[in-house]
Design a protein around this motif. Structure first.
Motif, PDB file in Angstrom:
ATOM      1  N   LEU A  34       0.807  -1.219   0.000  1.00 11.57           N
ATOM      2  CA  LEU A  34       0.000   0.000   0.000  1.00 11.57           C
ATOM      3  C   LEU A  34       0.838   1.266   0.000  1.00 11.57           C
ATOM      4  N   ALA A  54      -6.473  -2.388   1.050  1.00 15.49           N
ATOM      5  CA  ALA A  54      -6.714  -1.827   2.380  1.00 15.49           C
ATOM      6  C   ALA A  54      -7.774  -2.640   3.120  1.00 15.49           C
ATOM      7  N   GLU A 108      -6.079  -0.495  -4.667  1.00 10.82           N
ATOM      8  CA  GLU A 108      -5.552  -0.074  -3.374  1.00 10.82           C
ATOM      9  C   GLU A 108      -6.624  -0.110  -2.287  1.00 10.82           C
TER      10      GLU A 108
END
Length: 189
Positions: A144, A173, A169
């Motif tokens: 990340l 997460a 992304e």
């Protein structure tokens, strides 16, 4: 799986929010992303339910075997899907960890009261799962971290599906938060 009430409620909130986001990701136009998001939503909501502090809600004694069957089925489904890509192996391992925790809750003293006591699981298996999920969290966290773009390179995600539910992304997460929650739950075993 139940620790102090404040940390338990934070874990519930994290897992429920992750599950809700994964449900929203199921609106993706990419079939594989929808399928993956569905399994992750199940995992997020299941982890949220298992993390509810015992002082707030004591699940009936039949709930833990139901969790074991539910996540066992999800794990087998992920294992079947793993023949198309290794990414699903992580999902099957996560479901297996949930089955393990549900079985420990079923067999532990005070299972009807929703409590586990330290050392109630198999220490070697708990340690292996902790090592795996800790490593997973660290690797996913590193992925990340933004990488500086080289001049002339296309923007990340250019030419890919641009819907907010298709952003890799955000999916990472989501997986990172579930990995952290898994580590927290395994630490209470």
């Amino acid at each position: 799986m139940h620790g102090p009430a404040a940390s338990g409620w934070l874990l519930v909130a994290l897992c429920a929010a992750t599950g809700a986001y994964c449900l929203l990701r199921m609106r993706s136009s990419v079939e594989e992303q929808r399928r993956t998001a569905g399994g992750e939503a199940l995992m997020g909501f299941g982890m949220a339910a298992m993390a509810v502090p015992a002082a707030a809600f004591t699940p009936p004694s039949w709930a833990w075997p139901v969790y074991a069957v539910l996540f066992g089925t999800a794990g087998l489904h992920a294992l079947w899907a793993a023949r198309a890509g290794t990414r699903h192996l992580h999902h099957s391992l996560g479901a297996g960890a949930m089955v393990y925790m549900a079985v420990v809750m079923t067999l532990s003293p005070g299972a009807g009261q929703g409590h586990t006591h330290g050392g109630s699981g198999i220490p070697l298996l708990t340690g292996v799962l902790l090592l795996y999920f800790t490593g997973y969290v660290l690797v996913t966290g590193v992925r990340l971290v933004p990488v500086a773009a080289v001049a002339g390179d296309p923007a990340p995600g250019a030419g890919e599906a641009s819907g907010w539910g298709d952003r890799p992304e955000l999916a990472r997460a989501c997986r990172l938060s579930m990995g952290i929650a898994m580590v927290a739950m395994l630490l209470t075993m």
